[in-house]
Design a protein around this motif. Structure first.
Motif, PDB file in Angstrom:
ATOM      1  N   ARG A 131       0.824  -1.223   0.000  1.00 38.53           N
ATOM      2  CA  ARG A 131       0.000   0.000   0.000  1.00 38.53           C
ATOM      3  C   ARG A 131       0.854   1.266   0.000  1.00 38.53           C
ATOM      4  O   ARG A 131       0.500   2.261  -0.643  1.00 38.53           O
ATOM      5  CB  ARG A 131      -0.889  -0.019   1.231  1.00 38.53           C
ATOM      6  CG  ARG A 131      -1.801   1.175   1.401  1.00 38.53           C
ATOM      7  CD  ARG A 131      -3.037   1.110   0.545  1.00 38.53           C
ATOM      8  NE  ARG A 131      -3.948   2.190   0.861  1.00 38.53           N
ATOM      9  CZ  ARG A 131      -4.877   2.143   1.816  1.00 38.53           C
ATOM     10  NH1 ARG A 131      -5.032   1.040   2.540  1.00 38.53           N
ATOM     11  NH2 ARG A 131      -5.680   3.157   2.027  1.00 38.53           N
ATOM     12  N   TYR A 132       1.971   1.251   0.738  1.00 40.37           N
ATOM     13  CA  TYR A 132       2.806   2.449   0.872  1.00 40.37           C
ATOM     14  C   TYR A 132       4.277   2.126   0.563  1.00 40.37           C
ATOM     15  O   TYR A 132       5.151   2.320   1.407  1.00 40.37           O
ATOM     16  CB  TYR A 132       2.704   3.000   2.292  1.00 40.37           C
ATOM     17  CG  TYR A 132       1.299   3.304   2.748  1.00 40.37           C
ATOM     18  CD1 TYR A 132       0.637   4.450   2.331  1.00 40.37           C
ATOM     19  CD2 TYR A 132       0.635   2.434   3.617  1.00 40.37           C
ATOM     20  CE1 TYR A 132      -0.654   4.741   2.753  1.00 40.37           C
ATOM     21  CE2 TYR A 132      -0.654   2.711   4.043  1.00 40.37           C
ATOM     22  CZ  TYR A 132      -1.299   3.854   3.608  1.00 40.37           C
ATOM     23  OH  TYR A 132      -2.574   4.139   4.027  1.00 40.37           O
ATOM     24  N   PRO A 133       4.569   1.664  -0.635  1.00 38.92           N
ATOM     25  CA  PRO A 133       5.947   1.241  -0.935  1.00 38.92           C
ATOM     26  C   PRO A 133       6.960   2.382  -0.842  1.00 38.92           C
ATOM     27  O   PRO A 133       8.140   2.131  -0.561  1.00 38.92           O
ATOM     28  CB  PRO A 133       5.855   0.701  -2.367  1.00 38.92           C
ATOM     29  CG  PRO A 133       4.660   1.384  -2.946  1.00 38.92           C
ATOM     30  CD  PRO A 133       3.688   1.518  -1.810  1.00 38.92           C
ATOM     31  N   GLU A 134       6.499   3.612  -1.069  1.00 36.05           N
ATOM     32  CA  GLU A 134       7.407   4.757  -1.031  1.00 36.05           C
ATOM     33  C   GLU A 134       7.823   5.119   0.381  1.00 36.05           C
ATOM     34  O   GLU A 134       8.728   5.936   0.580  1.00 36.05           O
ATOM     35  CB  GLU A 134       6.737   5.968  -1.698  1.00 36.05           C
ATOM     36  CG  GLU A 134       5.648   6.640  -0.878  1.00 36.05           C
ATOM     37  CD  GLU A 134       4.346   5.845  -0.765  1.00 36.05           C
ATOM     38  OE1 GLU A 134       3.526   6.184   0.111  1.00 36.05           O
ATOM     39  OE2 GLU A 134       4.145   4.885  -1.537  1.00 36.05           O
ATOM     40  N   ARG A 135       7.208   4.497   1.366  1.00 36.99           N
ATOM     41  CA  ARG A 135       7.428   4.914   2.753  1.00 36.99           C
ATOM     42  C   ARG A 135       8.530   4.146   3.462  1.00 36.99           C
ATOM     43  O   ARG A 135       9.113   4.637   4.426  1.00 36.99           O
ATOM     44  CB  ARG A 135       6.119   4.744   3.516  1.00 36.99           C
ATOM     45  CG  ARG A 135       6.150   5.277   4.930  1.00 36.99           C
ATOM     46  CD  ARG A 135       4.842   5.868   5.306  1.00 36.99           C
ATOM     47  NE  ARG A 135       5.006   6.871   6.340  1.00 36.99           N
ATOM     48  CZ  ARG A 135       4.013   7.533   6.891  1.00 36.99           C
ATOM     49  NH1 ARG A 135       2.782   7.321   6.484  1.00 36.99           N
ATOM     50  NH2 ARG A 135       4.233   8.430   7.820  1.00 36.99           N
ATOM     51  N   PHE A 136       8.824   2.942   3.003  1.00 37.44           N
ATOM     52  CA  PHE A 136       9.693   2.060   3.771  1.00 37.44           C
ATOM     53  C   PHE A 136      11.053   1.838   3.115  1.00 37.44           C
ATOM     54  O   PHE A 136      11.162   1.629   1.912  1.00 37.44           O
ATOM     55  CB  PHE A 136       9.008   0.716   4.000  1.00 37.44           C
ATOM     56  CG  PHE A 136       7.727   0.850   4.788  1.00 37.44           C
ATOM     57  CD1 PHE A 136       7.764   1.105   6.145  1.00 37.44           C
ATOM     58  CD2 PHE A 136       6.503   0.755   4.153  1.00 37.44           C
ATOM     59  CE1 PHE A 136       6.596   1.258   6.872  1.00 37.44           C
ATOM     60  CE2 PHE A 136       5.326   0.904   4.867  1.00 37.44           C
ATOM     61  CZ  PHE A 136       5.370   1.167   6.231  1.00 37.44           C
ATOM     62  N   ALA A 137      12.078   1.854   3.979  1.00 32.80           N
ATOM     63  CA  ALA A 137      13.434   1.579   3.507  1.00 32.80           C
ATOM     64  C   ALA A 137      13.652   0.088   3.314  1.00 32.80           C
ATOM     65  O   ALA A 137      14.409  -0.332   2.432  1.00 32.80           O
ATOM     66  CB  ALA A 137      14.452   2.132   4.496  1.00 32.80           C
ATOM     67  N   ALA A 138      13.013  -0.733   4.148  1.00 32.85           N
ATOM     68  CA  ALA A 138      13.122  -2.194   4.070  1.00 32.85           C
ATOM     69  C   ALA A 138      12.053  -2.795   4.963  1.00 32.85           C
ATOM     70  O   ALA A 138      11.603  -2.162   5.927  1.00 32.85           O
ATOM     71  CB  ALA A 138      14.510  -2.666   4.512  1.00 32.85           C
ATOM     72  N   VAL A 139      11.649  -4.025   4.648  1.00 35.21           N
ATOM     73  CA  VAL A 139      10.610  -4.699   5.438  1.00 35.21           C
ATOM     74  C   VAL A 139      11.030  -6.137   5.717  1.00 35.21           C
ATOM     75  O   VAL A 139      11.754  -6.756   4.932  1.00 35.21           O
ATOM     76  CB  VAL A 139       9.240  -4.667   4.730  1.00 35.21           C
ATOM     77  CG1 VAL A 139       8.811  -3.224   4.462  1.00 35.21           C
ATOM     78  CG2 VAL A 139       9.260  -5.457   3.430  1.00 35.21           C
ATOM     79  N   ALA A 140      10.540  -6.663   6.851  1.00 33.07           N
ATOM     80  CA  ALA A 140      10.898  -8.028   7.251  1.00 33.07           C
ATOM     81  C   ALA A 140       9.662  -8.754   7.770  1.00 33.07           C
ATOM     82  O   ALA A 140       9.396  -8.779   8.974  1.00 33.07           O
ATOM     83  CB  ALA A 140      11.992  -7.997   8.316  1.00 33.07           C
ATOM     84  N   PRO A 141       8.867  -9.359   6.871  1.00 30.16           N
ATOM     85  CA  PRO A 141       7.686 -10.112   7.297  1.00 30.16           C
ATOM     86  C   PRO A 141       8.065 -11.502   7.802  1.00 30.16           C
ATOM     87  O   PRO A 141       8.891 -12.192   7.199  1.00 30.16           O
ATOM     88  CB  PRO A 141       6.846 -10.193   6.024  1.00 30.16           C
ATOM     89  CG  PRO A 141       7.804  -9.980   4.905  1.00 30.16           C
ATOM     90  CD  PRO A 141       8.999  -9.274   5.427  1.00 30.16           C
TER      91      PRO A 141
END
Length: 227
Positions: A131-141
């Motif tokens: 939904r907000y790809p421009e907001r995050f530097a990296a993600v860890a699900p």
């Protein structure tokens, strides 16, 4: 980290506004040492078992639990609690508003905002990045998946996903199909599988210092997207 700070505390007997989530906040021990320093932010999203109105439940697993035990992290940690009657994925807009609030009230580096979560929180981690790809530097699900969504919008967001191969609550295939699609898109994606591990793939994940080194190695740049 600094003593636990409670934001939007739930008051027994009083209704909680629909657009407000209670959350715990942990600040690095030296947060006040340099008033000019901006800090990375990690949004941590708990699993279904920690929903409700008791904020202490959020410390049962993952980063907030480790922080409560005295582990130091070089970033600000925001750990909201999902209402008992809801799930994280329908709350993604409210979570985005919570990030706005933390950014406004604390010295947060907007280029170093990360999200991670387990189980129900793993689903929301994927969904927030879509939904907000421009907001995050990296993600860890961690042991998550996607509902009614494709991962394509997050193809420019670095991902490190984790899942137990024997998970019966959230089958590993939920992560496998997302990772496979991101690999097709040429995304920066890593996938750690835990042989013989069931649903609790979070203990090993959050005990691993390499996860935090990896998160903090990323900064968000202006992403214009690819067609």
């Amino acid at each position: 980290m600094t003593p636990l700070a409670r934001r939007h505390e739930v008051v027994e007997g009083e209704p909680v506004p629909a657009d407000v989530l209670p959350y715990l906040l942990h600040l690095p021990e030296d947060y006040d040492a340099d008033p000019a320093r901006a800090w990375p932010l990690v949004l941590f999203l708990h699993g279904a078992g920690e929903r409700g109105s008791d904020l202490e439940a959020v410390t049962r697993h993952g980063i907030p639990g480790l922080a409560e035990e005295g582990r130091e992290f070089p970033f600000v940690v925001a750990s909201p609690q999902c209402p008992a009657s809801s799930q994280w994925v329908p709350e993604v807009t409210t979570l985005a508003g919570l990030l706005d609030e933390v950014e406004a009230e604390y010295r947060i580096d907007p280029s170093r905002i990360h999200v991670t979560g387990l189980s129900m929180g793993g689903y929301a981690t994927w969904s927030l990045a879509v939904r907000y790809p421009e907001r995050f530097a990296a993600v860890a699900p961690v042991c998550g998946g996607l509902w009614m969504q494709r991962p394509d919008p997050m193809r420019d967001v670095p991902v490190w996903a984790f899942h137990g191969e024997e998970d019966e609550a959230v089958p590993i295939g939920r992560s496998e199909e997302i990772v496979a699609r991101l690999e097709e898109l040429g995304a920066d994606v890593r996938f750690t599988r835990y042989p013989g591990v069931g649903h609790d793939s979070w203990t090993r994940t959050y005990d691993n210092p390499a996860l935090y080194d990896w998160l903090l190695s990323h900064r968000r740049t202006d992403r214009t997207g690819r067609n």
